[in-house]
Write a protein that holds these residues in place. Structure first.
Motif, PDB file in Angstrom:
ATOM      1  N   TYR A  65      -1.169   0.716  -6.765  1.00 23.76           N
ATOM      2  CA  TYR A  65      -2.192   1.708  -7.095  1.00 23.76           C
ATOM      3  C   TYR A  65      -3.504   1.379  -6.395  1.00 23.76           C
ATOM      4  O   TYR A  65      -4.184   2.269  -5.858  1.00 23.76           O
ATOM      5  CB  TYR A  65      -2.400   1.772  -8.609  1.00 23.76           C
ATOM      6  CG  TYR A  65      -1.513   2.777  -9.313  1.00 23.76           C
ATOM      7  CD1 TYR A  65      -1.966   4.064  -9.586  1.00 23.76           C
ATOM      8  CD2 TYR A  65      -0.218   2.448  -9.686  1.00 23.76           C
ATOM      9  CE1 TYR A  65      -1.163   4.997 -10.232  1.00 23.76           C
ATOM     10  CE2 TYR A  65       0.602   3.363 -10.336  1.00 23.76           C
ATOM     11  CZ  TYR A  65       0.126   4.642 -10.596  1.00 23.76           C
ATOM     12  OH  TYR A  65       0.934   5.565 -11.228  1.00 23.76           O
ATOM     13  N   LEU A  72      -4.684   1.795 -12.034  1.00 21.39           N
ATOM     14  CA  LEU A  72      -3.417   1.885 -12.746  1.00 21.39           C
ATOM     15  C   LEU A  72      -3.625   2.620 -14.071  1.00 21.39           C
ATOM     16  O   LEU A  72      -4.448   2.220 -14.897  1.00 21.39           O
ATOM     17  CB  LEU A  72      -2.861   0.486 -13.021  1.00 21.39           C
ATOM     18  CG  LEU A  72      -1.479   0.431 -13.695  1.00 21.39           C
ATOM     19  CD1 LEU A  72      -0.394   0.779 -12.679  1.00 21.39           C
ATOM     20  CD2 LEU A  72      -1.215  -0.954 -14.291  1.00 21.39           C
ATOM     21  N   MET A 107       2.922   7.995  -8.062  1.00 23.05           N
ATOM     22  CA  MET A 107       1.712   8.520  -7.417  1.00 23.05           C
ATOM     23  C   MET A 107       1.995   9.652  -6.448  1.00 23.05           C
ATOM     24  O   MET A 107       1.064  10.235  -5.883  1.00 23.05           O
ATOM     25  CB  MET A 107       1.000   7.383  -6.667  1.00 23.05           C
ATOM     26  CG  MET A 107       0.349   6.352  -7.541  1.00 23.05           C
ATOM     27  SD  MET A 107      -0.672   5.177  -6.578  1.00 23.05           S
ATOM     28  CE  MET A 107       0.589   4.196  -5.756  1.00 23.05           C
TER      29      MET A 107
END
Length: 300
Positions: A65, A72, A107
């Motif tokens: 991330y 995160l 993501m």
């Protein structure tokens, strides 16, 4: 929600110290999904002590991330760990790659495969378990100018592995500590030729040539004393028909190879287990295929 499958690996692989790796058909699973509050559930290996903080899956997901420029979020992780810890089967690389891969998928895949690979190597410290865990197959990884480079080869589907997993651990740090800082020229040449031949043999589907060239002079002779009965296991496996038998990773697991599906494989299994038992070592014996897929998403 995402659930990824990550293969176990065997690294160093005879003459390929710190360079060769191979993905095995034996898996860890990492599941992650958005949640109201962070949670981490571990099933199997390490379920009693691999919890947050410091858990490698969480650290690796956090790093992914961060690399993507994000924080995160609250996630619920479920880790099914089947790969034995500190046994030379790539347990740490599997959870590192699993954490990164799952995070990237959540993501929307902003990181390239190359970025995920570089990040995993940075966290792990060396590439020979990371790259086969990510890419599958047989991998050759080298460092040049501070950068890691990897080539992979699909492994013939006929190859099978028998692993004898002792009931004790050998740390990578301890295994490295016993190795010499300098080696004889003839030993360096021996390994160089064997390594080149082994890779080409695999690429050409020459399993016999692969097995013949597993012999090593750089690391195994110095690591055998850390694994009681290891040399007897090699001798027994070869006598039973294995095409090669070596230390898996930094040990203590010993891995042998065969193309036989039943009788010969069973003979090798018995021979390796008995050789360890004769040295007072309890083992778990597993037989696996070879993984050419690497880390994949199996549910989302």
């Amino acid at each position: 929600m995402v659930r990824v499958r990550v293969p176990a690996t065997t690294a160093n692989l005879g003459c390929g110290f710190d360079t060769f790796g191979m993905a095995l058909g034996y898996y860890n699973y990492v599941q992650a999904e958005p949640a109201d509050a962070f949670s981490l559930t571990i099933i199997g290996e390490g379920e009693h002590h691999l919890h947050f903080p410091g858990n490698l899956v969480v650290r690796s997901a956090t790093a992914a991330y961060e690399l993507a420029g994000r924080a995160l979020p609250e996630l619920a992780f479920i880790c099914e760990n089947n790969i034995p810890l500190s046994r030379g089967m790539g347990s740490s690389s599997a959870v590192i790659v699993g954490g990164i891969y799952a995070a990237n998928h959540l993501m929307g895949n902003p990181l390239t495969t190359a970025q995920m690979c570089d990040l995993a190597i940075k966290i792990e410290g060396h590439p020979d378990n990371v790259t086969p865990a990510l890419f599958g197959g047989f991998t050759i990884s080298v460092n040049e100018g501070g950068n890691s480079y990897t080539k992979r080869i699909d492994i013939p589907a006929t190859l099978r592995a028998v692993l004898a997993i002792p009931d004790f651990r050998v740390s990578t740090k301890k295994a490295r500590a016993g190795m010499p800082r300098q080696v004889a020229l003839e030993d360096a040449v021996y390994n160089l030729g064997h390594a080149a031949y082994l890779a080409l043999a695999l690429q050409q589907g020459d399993i016999g040539g692969f097995g013949l060239m597993l012999n090593d002079r750089l690391h195994q002779p110095y690591r055998f004393p850390l694994i009681k009965g290891a040399e007897d296991v090699v001798e027994a496996a070869i006598a039973a028909g294995a095409i090669g038998c070596v230390i898996s990773g930094s040990g203590p697991t010993m891995i042998s190879f065969t193309e036989d599906e039943e009788i010969l494989r069973d003979n090798i299994t018995s021979a390796m287990g008995e050789a360890f038992a004769n040295n007072g070592v309890k083992t778990k014996i597993i037989t696996v295929g070879i993984d050419n897929q690497g880390t994949i998403v199996i549910d989302d």
